[in-house]
Write a protein that holds these residues in place. Structure first.
Motif, PDB file in Angstrom:
ATOM      1  N   LEU A 187     -49.363  20.303  30.162  1.00 51.42           N
ATOM      2  CA  LEU A 187     -48.560  19.917  31.315  1.00 51.42           C
ATOM      3  C   LEU A 187     -47.887  21.141  31.928  1.00 51.42           C
ATOM      4  N   ASP A 188     -47.330  21.981  31.080  1.00 54.54           N
ATOM      5  CA  ASP A 188     -46.673  23.189  31.575  1.00 54.54           C
ATOM      6  C   ASP A 188     -47.678  24.138  32.215  1.00 54.54           C
ATOM      7  N   ASP A 189     -48.897  24.203  31.663  1.00 58.31           N
ATOM      8  CA  ASP A 189     -49.950  25.011  32.298  1.00 58.31           C
ATOM      9  C   ASP A 189     -50.208  24.528  33.727  1.00 58.31           C
ATOM     10  N   LEU A 190     -50.287  23.207  33.898  1.00 53.56           N
ATOM     11  CA  LEU A 190     -50.516  22.642  35.229  1.00 53.56           C
ATOM     12  C   LEU A 190     -49.362  22.972  36.164  1.00 53.56           C
ATOM     13  N   PHE A 191     -48.154  22.883  35.649  1.00 53.87           N
ATOM     14  CA  PHE A 191     -46.974  23.222  36.443  1.00 53.87           C
ATOM     15  C   PHE A 191     -47.058  24.674  36.906  1.00 53.87           C
ATOM     16  N   GLY A 192     -47.489  25.547  36.016  1.00 53.19           N
ATOM     17  CA  GLY A 192     -47.643  26.948  36.392  1.00 53.19           C
ATOM     18  C   GLY A 192     -48.689  27.147  37.473  1.00 53.19           C
ATOM     19  N   GLN A 193     -49.801  26.403  37.391  1.00 54.71           N
ATOM     20  CA  GLN A 193     -50.824  26.494  38.435  1.00 54.71           C
ATOM     21  C   GLN A 193     -50.273  26.046  39.787  1.00 54.71           C
ATOM     22  N   LEU A 194     -49.468  25.002  39.781  1.00 52.19           N
ATOM     23  CA  LEU A 194     -48.871  24.531  41.028  1.00 52.19           C
ATOM     24  C   LEU A 194     -47.954  25.589  41.628  1.00 52.19           C
ATOM     25  N   LEU A 195     -47.194  26.261  40.783  1.00 52.04           N
ATOM     26  CA  LEU A 195     -46.239  27.262  41.262  1.00 52.04           C
ATOM     27  C   LEU A 195     -46.915  28.509  41.812  1.00 52.04           C
ATOM     28  N   GLU A 196     -48.212  28.683  41.547  1.00 51.89           N
ATOM     29  CA  GLU A 196     -48.918  29.855  42.067  1.00 51.89           C
ATOM     30  C   GLU A 196     -49.050  29.836  43.582  1.00 51.89           C
ATOM     31  N   ASN A 197     -48.889  28.676  44.200  1.00 47.50           N
ATOM     32  CA  ASN A 197     -48.985  28.591  45.656  1.00 47.50           C
ATOM     33  C   ASN A 197     -47.832  29.356  46.300  1.00 47.50           C
ATOM     34  N   ASP A 198     -48.153  30.212  47.264  1.00 51.44           N
ATOM     35  CA  ASP A 198     -47.135  31.044  47.907  1.00 51.44           C
ATOM     36  C   ASP A 198     -46.026  30.214  48.546  1.00 51.44           C
ATOM     37  N   ARG A 199     -46.335  28.983  48.902  1.00 48.13           N
ATOM     38  CA  ARG A 199     -45.344  28.136  49.563  1.00 48.13           C
ATOM     39  C   ARG A 199     -44.104  27.941  48.685  1.00 48.13           C
ATOM     40  N   PHE A 200     -44.269  28.089  47.365  1.00 45.86           N
ATOM     41  CA  PHE A 200     -43.165  27.805  46.454  1.00 45.86           C
ATOM     42  C   PHE A 200     -42.437  29.052  45.967  1.00 45.86           C
ATOM     43  N   ASP A 201     -42.780  30.217  46.514  1.00 48.61           N
ATOM     44  CA  ASP A 201     -42.141  31.451  46.045  1.00 48.61           C
ATOM     45  C   ASP A 201     -40.625  31.402  46.209  1.00 48.61           C
ATOM     46  N   ALA A 202     -40.168  30.878  47.335  1.00 40.54           N
ATOM     47  CA  ALA A 202     -38.726  30.800  47.588  1.00 40.54           C
ATOM     48  C   ALA A 202     -38.268  29.357  47.755  1.00 40.54           C
ATOM     49  N   ALA A 203     -39.066  28.419  47.266  1.00 36.43           N
ATOM     50  CA  ALA A 203     -38.757  27.001  47.451  1.00 36.43           C
ATOM     51  C   ALA A 203     -37.645  26.552  46.517  1.00 36.43           C
ATOM     52  N   THR A 204     -36.987  25.480  46.920  1.00 35.70           N
ATOM     53  CA  THR A 204     -36.125  24.747  45.996  1.00 35.70           C
ATOM     54  C   THR A 204     -37.031  23.948  45.070  1.00 35.70           C
ATOM     55  N   VAL A 205     -36.855  24.113  43.760  1.00 29.19           N
ATOM     56  CA  VAL A 205     -37.713  23.443  42.779  1.00 29.19           C
ATOM     57  C   VAL A 205     -36.836  22.648  41.821  1.00 29.19           C
ATOM     58  N   VAL A 206     -37.181  21.388  41.638  1.00 30.18           N
ATOM     59  CA  VAL A 206     -36.518  20.535  40.647  1.00 30.18           C
ATOM     60  C   VAL A 206     -37.598  19.958  39.750  1.00 30.18           C
ATOM     61  N   VAL A 207     -37.414  20.064  38.439  1.00 29.14           N
ATOM     62  CA  VAL A 207     -38.399  19.539  37.497  1.00 29.14           C
ATOM     63  C   VAL A 207     -37.672  18.781  36.397  1.00 29.14           C
ATOM     64  N   THR A 208     -38.165  17.574  36.106  1.00 34.87           N
ATOM     65  CA  THR A 208     -37.569  16.737  35.069  1.00 34.87           C
ATOM     66  C   THR A 208     -38.650  15.812  34.520  1.00 34.87           C
ATOM     67  N   ALA A 209     -38.260  14.844  33.689  1.00 35.42           N
ATOM     68  CA  ALA A 209     -39.198  13.863  33.132  1.00 35.42           C
ATOM     69  C   ALA A 209     -38.632  12.470  33.307  1.00 35.42           C
ATOM     70  N   ASP A 210     -39.537  11.479  33.309  1.00 37.90           N
ATOM     71  CA  ASP A 210     -39.077  10.101  33.482  1.00 37.90           C
ATOM     72  C   ASP A 210     -38.507   9.520  32.196  1.00 37.90           C
ATOM     73  N   HIS A 211     -39.021   9.949  31.046  1.00 35.59           N
ATOM     74  CA  HIS A 211     -38.527   9.470  29.750  1.00 35.59           C
ATOM     75  C   HIS A 211     -39.169  10.306  28.657  1.00 35.59           C
ATOM     76  N   GLY A 212     -38.768  10.066  27.416  1.00 36.08           N
ATOM     77  CA  GLY A 212     -39.307  10.813  26.291  1.00 36.08           C
ATOM     78  C   GLY A 212     -40.413  10.065  25.577  1.00 36.08           C
ATOM     79  N   GLU A 213     -40.537  10.326  24.274  1.00 37.43           N
ATOM     80  CA  GLU A 213     -41.612   9.744  23.475  1.00 37.43           C
ATOM     81  C   GLU A 213     -41.154   9.662  22.023  1.00 37.43           C
ATOM     82  N   GLY A 214     -41.594   8.613  21.331  1.00 39.95           N
ATOM     83  CA  GLY A 214     -41.278   8.466  19.920  1.00 39.95           C
ATOM     84  C   GLY A 214     -42.332   9.124  19.052  1.00 39.95           C
ATOM     85  N   LEU A 215     -41.886   9.936  18.110  1.00 44.21           N
ATOM     86  CA  LEU A 215     -42.784  10.590  17.152  1.00 44.21           C
ATOM     87  C   LEU A 215     -42.377  10.212  15.734  1.00 44.21           C
ATOM     88  N   GLY A 216     -42.092   8.928  15.544  1.00 40.25           N
ATOM     89  CA  GLY A 216     -41.728   8.405  14.234  1.00 40.25           C
ATOM     90  C   GLY A 216     -40.289   7.970  14.121  1.00 40.25           C
TER      91      GLY A 216
END
Length: 699
Positions: free
Chosen positions: A429-458
């Motif tokens: 997921l983070d790799d994909l996020f990095g690919q998205l950020l490669e676009n020049d449009r986001f060099d000086a953009a306002t960026v907000v990143v979060t998640a909708d919820h977590g996950e149970g691992l036991g």
């Protein structure tokens, strides 16, 4: 569709007229730039305006048409939207709505088969504006047999030339260059349809190419992403997330952020409106947001932004979520979900379409969600140095009460490898996020990143799923980067990501009327460390209250949790010290008895203070007095469910179905006899709770 919501508006730098009726005026006055911080400097020549679109099938003329055009004339000098009464327009034809073609939704007008249409836009930038570097764009689509529809586009700059467009099925963007020596306020764009086919057309706009990058806001939501798998938040995390970490280092990182719920659609409704699921009454993935709600996208659209959403799960589509309102484009998948790479391909194309225009882009990535599918290269990396997770005797059932079907079907034998797959999914997921950020449009953009919820691992026997409203399901990543934010800022105080919409609008100095949400500070020490936070789980099954390091979850009805095999009794409470026990392994409700009583009372008070009507179509048009009466009767399923979340006397009376078994949500033990009731009311309450906790293994 509610006529008040049929908006004959498209955001663009234009005023639309019925062809042949002349100018709406306003061509000599300076139109305001997109609202908000820095807009006048960043959008220098052709500020976006609201476009009042007047569409009339059939012969031109008539009283209704004249009245609509007069209304457009009266409003054209301001930036206010011009609304045309739907009754003045023949049914369906001309109504601006959200149309979907193969998962691609767009705001548009519908030109019906067998009807002649003619539209025109007159652009009204400042009189001194030249068209150098500008293009005019228009989204169009042919429905059905494209060859049966004809579309003629005329860009009138004094020497008119008609360009006839051959349409293909599906959406396309028509780009019309403007001669450099022509003033934009002298241009009229005309679109005429003929033939028997049907055409969708909308989002006419001026784009300035080659100038400064207009304001850009990127809002990224990760699905099913625990905060402790992001290395900026937990340096010893099993997952490495360098791209999230970079955005956090360039802005502000929130290490103690909670989501509003544990399910995708309700969480995104909260993100876009600031409203808790308690009050929206949206607690599942198939109840859409009512059109009367005010959303973050609508706020950006009103400020002159192009508003695009590219999503990875089908249930976030407009029909099931209602979140399309305010977006000029929204793309999702007809499948349950799609790989993030496919989502990014659409996002890249749309970013190009928005060149020269202010842009608010929401991208949703689903990849860490079960069944934890990874690209082959990432899967091979995880397998290196491990025993074959598909070979030998299965150890999956040892830690699980119920084995998920997808785990069984995949043939996994090693539970540790399944958990490692989740960690690999977060890294991907983070790799994909990095690919998205490669676009020049986001060099000086306002960026907000979060998640909708977590996950149970036991935790509490919830394996590879998200059930309940407790710490692993609610603790999510959050980072905000903006020119006004001090790089490297870390906020450790408690925040909720449902405050993002309001935080963004205030940060960009845009109107936030109608947007709710708790404060998200941009610096540490602004909000108290002992701050109340509440959450509600899917289907209203449980709710939680956290203060400081303590979190108490209470089940609002009996719940049989598939992912753990546990049955949580009506009113059962779970108290955790999330600092000492982030895995929620020990229920301290009896050990910290007085604290539990106080927090339970506060949680019930919050639950019972819910709004009556909510923001879903089921309840919105129901008389509140009727809902109150239903609530007093204890109804809490179907439409009645929205009236009251907490009705233990009703749910506490077991009822047998035709098969002789207790119905879902109804208690196996009458509420008046339940230890989860008597434990908080009787003198020997602590002892009753100790026995109840011991019966559940202490978790």
């Amino acid at each position: 569709m509610d006529t008040a919501k049929i908006r004959l508006l498209w955001t663009c730098a234009a005023v639309a007229l019925a062809t042949g009726l002349g100018s709406c005026g306003g061509g000599d006055g300076a139109a305001p730039a997109p609202e908000g911080r820095g807009s006048s400097a960043q959008v220098s020549r052709t500020p976006e305006r609201d476009l009042a679109l007047v569409v009339f099938p059939g012969p031109r003329g008539g009283e209704a048409q004249a009245n609509a055009v007069q209304a457009a004339r009266e409003e054209s000098a301001s930036n206010s939207p011009v609304l045309v009464d739907a009754s003045a327009v023949p049914p369906v034809g001309g109504a601006t709505a959200f149309f979907q073609l193969e998962g691609d939704y767009r705001q548009c007008g519908r030109m019906l088969p067998g009807v002649e249409y003619s539209l025109a836009w007159r652009f009204a930038p400042p009189a001194s504006t030249r068209s150098e570097g500008s293009v005019i764009s228009l989204d169009v689509a042919a429905i059905g047999a494209a060859e049966s529809a004809r579309l003629a586009i005329e860009l009138d700059t004094g020497s008119a030339a008609v360009q006839r467009i051959d349409l293909a099925s599906g959406w396309s963007t028509i780009v019309l260059p403007v001669d450099a020596d022509v003033r934009l306020d002298q241009i009229v764009l005309r679109v005429a349809k003929g033939g028997a086919g049907e055409i969708l057309v909308g989002n006419a706009r001026v784009r300035e190419l080659g100038g400064p990058t207009p304001p850009t806001v990127l809002f990224v939501t990760f699905d099913t992403s625990r905060a402790d798998h992001f290395s900026a938040i937990r340096p010893d995390s099993v997952s490495r997330t360098p791209h999230f970490d970079r955005i956090a280092s360039e802005g502000v990182l929130y290490t103690n952020c909670y989501s509003a719920t544990n399910v995708t659609n309700p969480s995104h409704v909260s993100l876009m409106t600031g409203v808790s699921p308690r009050d929206s009454k949206i607690v599942d993935n198939h109840t859409p947001l009512h059109h009367s709600a005010t959303t973050l996208a609508e706020s950006f659209e009103a400020a002159g932004y192009q508003t695009y959403a590219v999503l990875s799960a089908f249930h976030l589509g407009h029909e099931l979520s209602g979140l399309g309102q305010g977006f000029q484009r929204l793309d999702t998948t007809p499948d349950f979900a799609r790989p993030g790479e496919e989502t990014l391909r659409v996002a890249r194309d749309w970013i190009e379409d928005a060149a020269g225009s202010p842009l608010f882009l929401w991208v949703h990535l689903f990849d860490p969600h079960a069944p934890y599918r990874l690209p082959d290269s990432k899967l091979r990396q995880l397998l290196e140095g491990r025993p074959d997770p598909y070979a030998g005797e299965s150890h999956i059932r040892a830690p699980l009460r119920v084995e998920p079907a997808w785990v069984k079907n995949a043939g996994f034998k090693d539970p540790a490898f399944v958990t490692a797959l989740y960690g690999g999914g977060v890294e991907y997921l983070d790799d994909l996020f990095g690919q998205l950020l490669e676009n020049d449009r986001f060099d000086a953009a306002t960026v907000v990143v979060t998640a909708d919820h977590g996950e149970g691992l036991g935790e509490r026997d919830v394996w590879w799923d998200h059930s309940g409203a407790f710490y692993p399901m609610l603790h999510v990543p959050l980072a905000i980067r903006d020119a006004e934010v001090e790089p490297g800022t870390v906020v450790t105080e408690p925040v909720e990501n449902r405050g993002i919409a309001r935080r963004l609008l205030e940060l960009l100095e845009l109107p936030a009327a109608g947007i709710e949400g708790p404060e998200i500070p941009l610096a540490p020490g602004v909000v108290p460390a002992e701050r109340d936070r509440f959450a509600m789980a899917a289907h209203g099954g449980s709710a939680s209250y956290s203060r400081g390091d303590w979190l108490l979850e209470m089940f609002l009805r009996e719940r049989d949790v598939d992912s753990s095999g546990r049955i949580h009794a009506l009113g059962s409470c779970y108290l955790y010290d999330t600092k000492l026990d982030p895995g929620c392994r020990k229920n301290l409700v009896a050990v910290e008895y007085e604290r539990a009583k106080e927090m339970r009372a506060r949680l019930i008070e919050w639950v019972e203070a819910a709004e009556i009507t909510g923001m879903n179509p089921m309840n919105h048009d129901v008389d509140p007095r009727v809902l109150e009466k239903l609530a007093s009767m204890g109804y809490s399923e179907g439409p009645e469910q929205m009236a009251s979340w907490w009705a233990p006397e009703f749910h506490g009376a077991p009822k047998e179905g035709a098969d002789g078994k207790s119905s879902e949500g109804e208690a196996a033990v009458p509420w008046v006899e339940s230890p989860w009731n008597l434990g908080f009311t009787e003198p020997n309450g602590r002892e009753l709770l100790e026995a109840a906790v011991a019966a559940e293994g202490g978790k």
